[in-house]
Motif scaffolding. Structure first.
Motif, PDB file in Angstrom:
ATOM      1  N   LEU A 157       0.831  -1.203   0.000  1.00 55.75           N
ATOM      2  CA  LEU A 157       0.000   0.000   0.000  1.00 55.75           C
ATOM      3  C   LEU A 157       0.871   1.260   0.000  1.00 55.75           C
ATOM      4  O   LEU A 157       0.647   2.201  -0.762  1.00 55.75           O
ATOM      5  N   LEU A 158       1.889   1.260   0.851  1.00 59.25           N
ATOM      6  CA  LEU A 158       2.780   2.418   0.928  1.00 59.25           C
ATOM      7  C   LEU A 158       3.631   2.573  -0.333  1.00 59.25           C
ATOM      8  O   LEU A 158       3.902   3.692  -0.774  1.00 59.25           O
ATOM      9  N   PHE A 159       4.046   1.451  -0.912  1.00 58.36           N
ATOM     10  CA  PHE A 159       4.786   1.533  -2.170  1.00 58.36           C
ATOM     11  C   PHE A 159       3.901   2.131  -3.271  1.00 58.36           C
ATOM     12  O   PHE A 159       4.366   2.917  -4.105  1.00 58.36           O
ATOM     13  N   GLY A 160       2.630   1.743  -3.266  1.00 61.21           N
ATOM     14  CA  GLY A 160       1.699   2.321  -4.236  1.00 61.21           C
ATOM     15  C   GLY A 160       1.534   3.818  -4.025  1.00 61.21           C
ATOM     16  O   GLY A 160       1.510   4.605  -4.982  1.00 61.21           O
ATOM     17  N   LEU A 161       1.446   4.226  -2.758  1.00 60.38           N
ATOM     18  CA  LEU A 161       1.312   5.644  -2.441  1.00 60.38           C
ATOM     19  C   LEU A 161       2.575   6.411  -2.842  1.00 60.38           C
ATOM     20  O   LEU A 161       2.508   7.543  -3.329  1.00 60.38           O
ATOM     21  N   SER A 162       3.736   5.775  -2.657  1.00 61.04           N
ATOM     22  CA  SER A 162       4.983   6.435  -3.057  1.00 61.04           C
ATOM     23  C   SER A 162       5.023   6.620  -4.574  1.00 61.04           C
ATOM     24  O   SER A 162       5.501   7.653  -5.068  1.00 61.04           O
ATOM     25  N   ALA A 163       4.544   5.630  -5.311  1.00 61.07           N
ATOM     26  CA  ALA A 163       4.526   5.745  -6.773  1.00 61.07           C
ATOM     27  C   ALA A 163       3.650   6.907  -7.211  1.00 61.07           C
ATOM     28  O   ALA A 163       3.988   7.644  -8.147  1.00 61.07           O
ATOM     29  N   ILE A 164       2.522   7.091  -6.520  1.00 61.88           N
ATOM     30  CA  ILE A 164       1.634   8.207  -6.837  1.00 61.88           C
ATOM     31  C   ILE A 164       2.343   9.531  -6.561  1.00 61.88           C
ATOM     32  O   ILE A 164       2.264  10.486  -7.346  1.00 61.88           O
ATOM     33  N   GLY A 165       3.044   9.605  -5.430  1.00 63.75           N
ATOM     34  CA  GLY A 165       3.761  10.827  -5.099  1.00 63.75           C
ATOM     35  C   GLY A 165       4.828  11.162  -6.134  1.00 63.75           C
ATOM     36  O   GLY A 165       4.943  12.303  -6.584  1.00 63.75           O
ATOM     37  N   PHE A 166       5.610  10.156  -6.534  1.00 62.68           N
ATOM     38  CA  PHE A 166       6.661  10.392  -7.515  1.00 62.68           C
ATOM     39  C   PHE A 166       6.078  10.780  -8.875  1.00 62.68           C
ATOM     40  O   PHE A 166       6.578  11.683  -9.545  1.00 62.68           O
ATOM     41  N   ARG A 167       5.040  10.095  -9.257  1.00 62.99           N
ATOM     42  CA  ARG A 167       4.410  10.409 -10.547  1.00 62.99           C
ATOM     43  C   ARG A 167       3.802  11.808 -10.516  1.00 62.99           C
ATOM     44  O   ARG A 167       3.893  12.564 -11.485  1.00 62.99           O
ATOM     45  N   GLY A 168       3.178  12.153  -9.377  1.00 66.47           N
ATOM     46  CA  GLY A 168       2.615  13.497  -9.242  1.00 66.47           C
ATOM     47  C   GLY A 168       3.686  14.566  -9.358  1.00 66.47           C
ATOM     48  O   GLY A 168       3.484  15.609  -9.993  1.00 66.47           O
ATOM     49  N   ALA A 169       4.858  14.308  -8.753  1.00 65.88           N
ATOM     50  CA  ALA A 169       5.960  15.269  -8.830  1.00 65.88           C
ATOM     51  C   ALA A 169       6.454  15.421 -10.261  1.00 65.88           C
ATOM     52  O   ALA A 169       6.712  16.537 -10.742  1.00 65.88           O
ATOM     53  N   ILE A 170       6.579  14.314 -10.970  1.00 64.18           N
ATOM     54  CA  ILE A 170       7.058  14.347 -12.352  1.00 64.18           C
ATOM     55  C   ILE A 170       6.093  15.129 -13.244  1.00 64.18           C
ATOM     56  O   ILE A 170       6.510  15.972 -14.046  1.00 64.18           O
ATOM     57  N   LEU A 171       4.813  14.861 -13.074  1.00 60.96           N
ATOM     58  CA  LEU A 171       3.815  15.521 -13.920  1.00 60.96           C
ATOM     59  C   LEU A 171       3.624  16.983 -13.555  1.00 60.96           C
ATOM     60  O   LEU A 171       3.137  17.773 -14.374  1.00 60.96           O
ATOM     61  N   ALA A 172       4.000  17.378 -12.333  1.00 62.21           N
ATOM     62  CA  ALA A 172       3.788  18.755 -11.881  1.00 62.21           C
ATOM     63  C   ALA A 172       4.832  19.725 -12.408  1.00 62.21           C
ATOM     64  O   ALA A 172       4.634  20.943 -12.332  1.00 62.21           O
ATOM     65  N   PHE A 173       5.951  19.210 -12.930  1.00 65.11           N
ATOM     66  CA  PHE A 173       6.955  20.109 -13.491  1.00 65.11           C
ATOM     67  C   PHE A 173       6.364  20.853 -14.691  1.00 65.11           C
ATOM     68  O   PHE A 173       5.724  20.251 -15.555  1.00 65.11           O
ATOM     69  N   PRO A 174       6.590  22.150 -14.769  1.00 67.55           N
ATOM     70  CA  PRO A 174       6.006  22.923 -15.878  1.00 67.55           C
ATOM     71  C   PRO A 174       6.715  22.721 -17.208  1.00 67.55           C
ATOM     72  O   PRO A 174       6.175  23.073 -18.260  1.00 67.55           O
TER      73      PRO A 174
END
Length: 238
Positions: A157-174
């Motif tokens: 569950l936590l690994f899945g949440l970490s993947a979401i965080g990393f993906r969110g960071a990548i997509l948030a770059f302008p």
């Protein structure tokens, strides 16, 4: 095609790294083994990013990027520690199968937090893949009690949440291409993780910190297994 190769390499590397970290828990404890992953991974990520910066302009992280990266970093620290602790109670293959429930978590949380659609085909593929990993482990899940099972699923569950965080960071770059954004997010996350685990060990577990320092060559070799598939998975979203 590139993302398939990257994911296969990262998956192989992650399995080797997890096995090596499990051995470290008997020498420097759970948090010490957890710290190795981040402390010794940071120099490689920073070096790669420095080389990348010679040919492209690196994107500047804003508060949104840092927030997503911090969420992923914290979740991955907790997931790694929980995974290693579970490996002390159950076999490596069993725990690996348990944390591979991560795709289910990743899909559900991604649908809620990143608004990514979950079509029937996607859900069916996730269910088949996850069920296949669990069945291939060939174990009786009742052996050893349900506590290790709950811990293993919690790690997934936590690994899945970490993947979401990393993906969110990548997509948030302008700005920036996929490789630049992923490499920058990786380095930022490792900086956060290294600062947190080093601070924890300095305050609460000096013997583990001393053990890492005393055997740094061996720890460095064990840590050199490449980035997580959670970052290589970004290739699929190109």
């Amino acid at each position: 095609m590139g993302w398939i190769i990257a994911t296969l390499i990262a998956s192989f590397a992650q399995t080797g790294r997890n096995a090596a970290q499990r051995q470290l828990t008997t020498q420097i404890g759970t948090m010490g083994a957890t710290a190795v992953r981040f402390l010794f991974g940071l120099p490689f990520a920073a070096a790669f990013l420095a080389v990348l910066a010679l040919r492209v302009d690196l994107p500047r992280p804003d508060a949104t990027v840092l927030g997503w990266a911090a969420m992923g970093a914290l979740a991955q620290i907790g997931a790694t520690a929980l995974m290693l602790q579970t490996m002390n109670l159950r076999g490596f293959g069993v725990v690996t199968a348990l944390i591979k429930t991560e795709p289910v978590t990743l899909a559900l949380i991604g649908a809620v937090m990143l608004a990514e659609p979950l079509g029937p085909a996607r859900m069916a593929a996730i269910a088949v893949a996850t069920s296949g990993v669990v069945l291939m482990s060939g174990v009786d899940w009742r052996q050893g009690g349900w506590r290790p099972v709950a811990m293993g699923i919690g790690a997934g569950l936590l690994f899945g949440l970490s993947a979401i965080g990393f993906r969110g960071a990548i997509l948030a770059f302008p700005s920036g291409d996929y490789l630049t954004r992923a490499s920058t997010a990786l380095t930022i996350s490792l900086v956060i993780q290294s600062a947190l685990v080093f601070g924890w060990l300095a305050l609460a577990d000096r013997p583990a910190l001393a053990g890492i320092r005393r055997h740094w060559r061996d720890r460095l070799a064990r840590a050199f297994w490449g980035p997580s598939p959670r970052f290589s998975g970004f290739w699929a979203s190109r």
